[in-house]
Design a protein around this motif. Structure first.
Motif, PDB file in Angstrom:
ATOM      1  N   ARG A 158       0.846  -1.155   0.071  1.00 43.69           N
ATOM      2  CA  ARG A 158       0.128   0.159   0.050  1.00 43.69           C
ATOM      3  C   ARG A 158       0.876   1.288   0.071  1.00 43.69           C
ATOM      4  O   ARG A 158       0.943   1.973   1.011  1.00 43.69           O
ATOM      5  CB  ARG A 158      -0.931  -0.059   1.157  1.00 43.69           C
ATOM      6  CG  ARG A 158      -1.898  -1.295   1.195  1.00 43.69           C
ATOM      7  CD  ARG A 158      -2.859  -0.969   2.433  1.00 43.69           C
ATOM      8  NE  ARG A 158      -3.842  -0.198   2.227  1.00 43.69           N
ATOM      9  CZ  ARG A 158      -4.764   0.035   3.070  1.00 43.69           C
ATOM     10  NH1 ARG A 158      -4.851  -0.292   4.021  1.00 43.69           N
ATOM     11  NH2 ARG A 158      -5.706   1.044   2.625  1.00 43.69           N
ATOM     12  N   ALA A 197      -2.216  15.599   1.495  1.00 40.30           N
ATOM     13  CA  ALA A 197      -3.750  15.728   1.215  1.00 40.30           C
ATOM     14  C   ALA A 197      -4.156  15.632   0.086  1.00 40.30           C
ATOM     15  O   ALA A 197      -4.941  15.260  -0.395  1.00 40.30           O
ATOM     16  CB  ALA A 197      -4.254  17.296   1.919  1.00 40.30           C
ATOM     17  N   LEU A 257      -2.607  13.764  -2.426  1.00 42.11           N
ATOM     18  CA  LEU A 257      -2.343  12.492  -2.989  1.00 42.11           C
ATOM     19  C   LEU A 257      -3.336  11.747  -3.183  1.00 42.11           C
ATOM     20  O   LEU A 257      -4.313  11.579  -2.376  1.00 42.11           O
ATOM     21  CB  LEU A 257      -1.453  11.783  -2.006  1.00 42.11           C
ATOM     22  CG  LEU A 257       0.029  11.868  -2.062  1.00 42.11           C
ATOM     23  CD1 LEU A 257       0.928  11.138  -0.710  1.00 42.11           C
ATOM     24  CD2 LEU A 257       0.635  11.483  -3.540  1.00 42.11           C
ATOM     25  N   PRO A 258      -3.785  11.069  -4.371  1.00 40.76           N
ATOM     26  CA  PRO A 258      -4.833  10.362  -4.604  1.00 40.76           C
ATOM     27  C   PRO A 258      -4.948   9.029  -3.465  1.00 40.76           C
ATOM     28  O   PRO A 258      -4.025   8.657  -3.204  1.00 40.76           O
ATOM     29  CB  PRO A 258      -4.716   9.766  -6.047  1.00 40.76           C
ATOM     30  CG  PRO A 258      -3.144   9.750  -6.298  1.00 40.76           C
ATOM     31  CD  PRO A 258      -2.703  10.925  -5.385  1.00 40.76           C
ATOM     32  N   SER A 259      -6.375   8.608  -3.489  1.00 43.69           N
ATOM     33  CA  SER A 259      -6.533   7.630  -2.563  1.00 43.69           C
ATOM     34  C   SER A 259      -5.970   6.232  -3.155  1.00 43.69           C
ATOM     35  O   SER A 259      -5.784   5.099  -2.438  1.00 43.69           O
ATOM     36  CB  SER A 259      -7.964   7.438  -2.116  1.00 43.69           C
ATOM     37  OG  SER A 259      -8.832   7.263  -3.110  1.00 43.69           O
ATOM     38  N   GLN A 260      -6.204   6.176  -4.486  1.00 44.89           N
ATOM     39  CA  GLN A 260      -5.602   4.811  -5.047  1.00 44.89           C
ATOM     40  C   GLN A 260      -4.770   5.237  -6.439  1.00 44.89           C
ATOM     41  O   GLN A 260      -4.858   6.312  -6.715  1.00 44.89           O
ATOM     42  CB  GLN A 260      -6.740   3.984  -5.465  1.00 44.89           C
ATOM     43  CG  GLN A 260      -7.888   4.621  -6.354  1.00 44.89           C
ATOM     44  CD  GLN A 260      -8.929   3.597  -6.551  1.00 44.89           C
ATOM     45  OE1 GLN A 260      -8.882   2.523  -6.732  1.00 44.89           O
ATOM     46  NE2 GLN A 260     -10.108   4.193  -6.899  1.00 44.89           N
ATOM     47  N   LYS A 308      -4.832  -4.008 -10.666  1.00 46.69           N
ATOM     48  CA  LYS A 308      -5.178  -3.657  -9.363  1.00 46.69           C
ATOM     49  C   LYS A 308      -4.308  -4.476  -8.561  1.00 46.69           C
ATOM     50  O   LYS A 308      -4.381  -5.588  -8.551  1.00 46.69           O
ATOM     51  CB  LYS A 308      -6.691  -3.497  -8.879  1.00 46.69           C
ATOM     52  CG  LYS A 308      -7.316  -2.608 -10.016  1.00 46.69           C
ATOM     53  CD  LYS A 308      -6.546  -0.884  -9.747  1.00 46.69           C
ATOM     54  CE  LYS A 308      -7.572  -0.166 -10.801  1.00 46.69           C
ATOM     55  NZ  LYS A 308      -6.983   1.299 -10.561  1.00 46.69           N
ATOM     56  N   LEU A 338       0.807   4.311  -1.631  1.00 43.87           N
ATOM     57  CA  LEU A 338       0.092   5.426  -1.316  1.00 43.87           C
ATOM     58  C   LEU A 338      -0.321   5.865   0.209  1.00 43.87           C
ATOM     59  O   LEU A 338      -0.049   6.921   0.635  1.00 43.87           O
ATOM     60  CB  LEU A 338      -1.059   5.807  -2.007  1.00 43.87           C
ATOM     61  CG  LEU A 338      -0.913   5.832  -3.619  1.00 43.87           C
ATOM     62  CD1 LEU A 338      -2.172   5.978  -4.314  1.00 43.87           C
ATOM     63  CD2 LEU A 338       0.014   6.874  -4.031  1.00 43.87           C
ATOM     64  N   VAL A 339      -0.745   4.769   0.790  1.00 47.09           N
ATOM     65  CA  VAL A 339      -0.924   4.985   2.031  1.00 47.09           C
ATOM     66  C   VAL A 339       0.229   5.316   3.083  1.00 47.09           C
ATOM     67  O   VAL A 339       0.301   6.235   3.933  1.00 47.09           O
ATOM     68  CB  VAL A 339      -1.879   3.574   2.752  1.00 47.09           C
ATOM     69  CG1 VAL A 339      -1.760   3.627   4.265  1.00 47.09           C
ATOM     70  CG2 VAL A 339      -2.980   3.517   2.055  1.00 47.09           C
ATOM     71  N   ARG A 385       1.455   9.052   2.131  1.00 44.28           N
ATOM     72  CA  ARG A 385       0.723  10.043   3.002  1.00 44.28           C
ATOM     73  C   ARG A 385       1.107   9.972   4.360  1.00 44.28           C
ATOM     74  O   ARG A 385       1.190  11.034   5.017  1.00 44.28           O
ATOM     75  CB  ARG A 385      -0.860   9.706   2.755  1.00 44.28           C
ATOM     76  CG  ARG A 385      -1.868  10.693   3.257  1.00 44.28           C
ATOM     77  CD  ARG A 385      -3.136  10.438   3.032  1.00 44.28           C
ATOM     78  NE  ARG A 385      -3.593  10.750   1.593  1.00 44.28           N
ATOM     79  CZ  ARG A 385      -3.772   9.657   0.912  1.00 44.28           C
ATOM     80  NH1 ARG A 385      -3.642   8.326   1.249  1.00 44.28           N
ATOM     81  NH2 ARG A 385      -4.135   9.919  -0.456  1.00 44.28           N
TER      82      ARG A 385
END
Length: 391
Positions: free
Chosen positions: A260, A365, A367-370, A391, A262-263, A266
């Motif tokens: 993950r 804030a 950054l895209p969630s996916q 995905k 992106l998580v 962030r």
């Protein structure tokens, strides 16, 4: 392949010694060659970065055309020549020219990334990029200390001549590496490898570098002004603490961050934001240490996540172009950070830390969630459904 990876990372580590270790000593070098007050130290400090940013996309394209080994060999030889010229410089103009050539002809980091990107599968590439970033952090910590110790016997400018032997030796080792770029990654796997858009990695790299580097120039002054009793060694240890934490935690964070990214990116940005904001205000020393730990863990999370995202944005046949653009954005972030830190310090001594916190928070804030889907052009012999975003 593992030994080849370690050889490449070792080559980058030794070649970066002069590039990372000697710029902090420009204030000692310049008075010897015509700048008594070292007024040009700040300008010359960013000259290699500026020219590296400008030349990175060109070298990336040439790496895709002629092979990344050729560009890596060129980068090592270019560094050696630039270091020799810097060591022999007897005036400001010649030293500035040497630093320009260092930026234009160097680029060992991007060239090493391009070679790895063409030779490794996505998962292995992510691990290799984490190791490469570790080599960069280790060189950033060790090189200035080594220069300081050697300066007891050898003036810093003359050390350029000694350190020129390191990229020269690295060039000899690079020349023994195989020329083939992407024999281990078939065309079918290259589609799966590039499932992250290059623009996302480039923008995130720019934001991360800007948010962190903007706090570097005035950190020591900020800490010693808040804690006058602190000596230079303790202040330097606080500065180095986040980089040490990366070296200690990157291997542990790689596996969860790869699932993950992106998580983790962030979360890392938020950690950098909180740590930078807290340094802007007077705190007890124990809280300053805690803030540096938060920044260090945030930096580690960001760097590992960025390495995994970069690995997933690469197609083997375009690894040079991809890493050239990412390097361009990284260097632009560093240049912007230096300019902002210099101008904001005139307004308020703590301003650069507030800027770093705001930038990190805004990018976290934004950054895209996916991961956004990539549009791929299909060929007449290839069904469109094969290019469905994975995905």
């Amino acid at each position: 392949m593992i030994s080849r990876i370690h050889a490449l990372i070792g080559c980058y580590f030794v070649a970066s010694f002069a590039a990372l270790g000697l710029p902090p000593y420009l204030t000692e070098i310049l008075p010897r060659i015509g700048d008594p007050r070292a007024d040009l130290a700040g300008v010359l400090y960013v000259v290699p970065t500026v020219f590296a940013a400008v030349s990175a996309p060109l070298w990336g394209r040439l790496a895709d055309r002629f092979g990344p080994r050729s560009m890596l060999l060129r980068a090592q030889i270019g560094l050696a020549l630039a270091f020799i010229l810097a060591g022999l410089a007897d005036n400001i103009v010649v030293l500035a020219l040497a630093l320009m050539l260092q930026g234009i002809l160097g680029g060992t980091y991007a060239a090493t990334q391009a070679y790895l990107g063409g030779a490794l599968a996505t998962q292995d590439l992510g691990k290799a990029l984490v190791l490469l970033q570790g080599a960069a952090r280790a060189a950033l910590l060790i090189a200035p200390l080594a220069v300081g110790v050697l300066s007891r016997w050898v003036p810093p400018q003359h050390q350029y001549l000694w350190f020129a032997m390191l990229p020269a030796a690295a060039a000899i080792l690079v020349a023994t590496l195989p020329r083939e770029r992407h024999a281990t990654r078939a065309k079918s796997s290259s589609l799966a490898a590039a499932d992250v858009p290059r623009w996302l990695v480039s923008v995130a790299e720019f934001g991360f570098v800007l948010a962190t580097v903007v706090t570097y120039p005035y950190f020591l002054r900020q800490i010693t002004s808040q804690h006058p009793s602190m000596d230079a060694i303790a202040a330097s240890a606080l500065f180095a603490l986040p980089h040490v934490l990366y070296l200690l935690s990157a291997g542990i964070l790689h596996a969860p961050a790869s699932r993950r990214p992106l998580v983790w990116l962030r979360g890392g940005m938020l950690g950098v934001a909180c740590g930078a904001a807290s340094i802007a205000f007077p705190l007890p020393l124990i809280l300053v240490v805690a803030s540096r730990i938060v920044i260090g863990l945030g930096m580690a999370a960001c760097l590992v996540a960025l390495a995994n995202l970069a690995a997933r944005s690469v197609q083997p046949e375009r690894s040079g172009r991809t890493f050239g653009v990412i390097e361009l954005c990284s260097k632009l972030g560093a240049v912007a950070a230096g300019l902002i830190a210099t101008t904001s310090a005139v307004w308020h001594p703590s301003a650069s830390f507030i800027v770093g916190a705001v930038v990190a928070f805004v990018f976290a804030a934004a950054l895209p969630s996916q991961i956004p889907a990539i549009r791929r052009r299909t060929t007449p012999t290839e069904p469109a459904h094969l290019h469905t975003e994975q995905k």
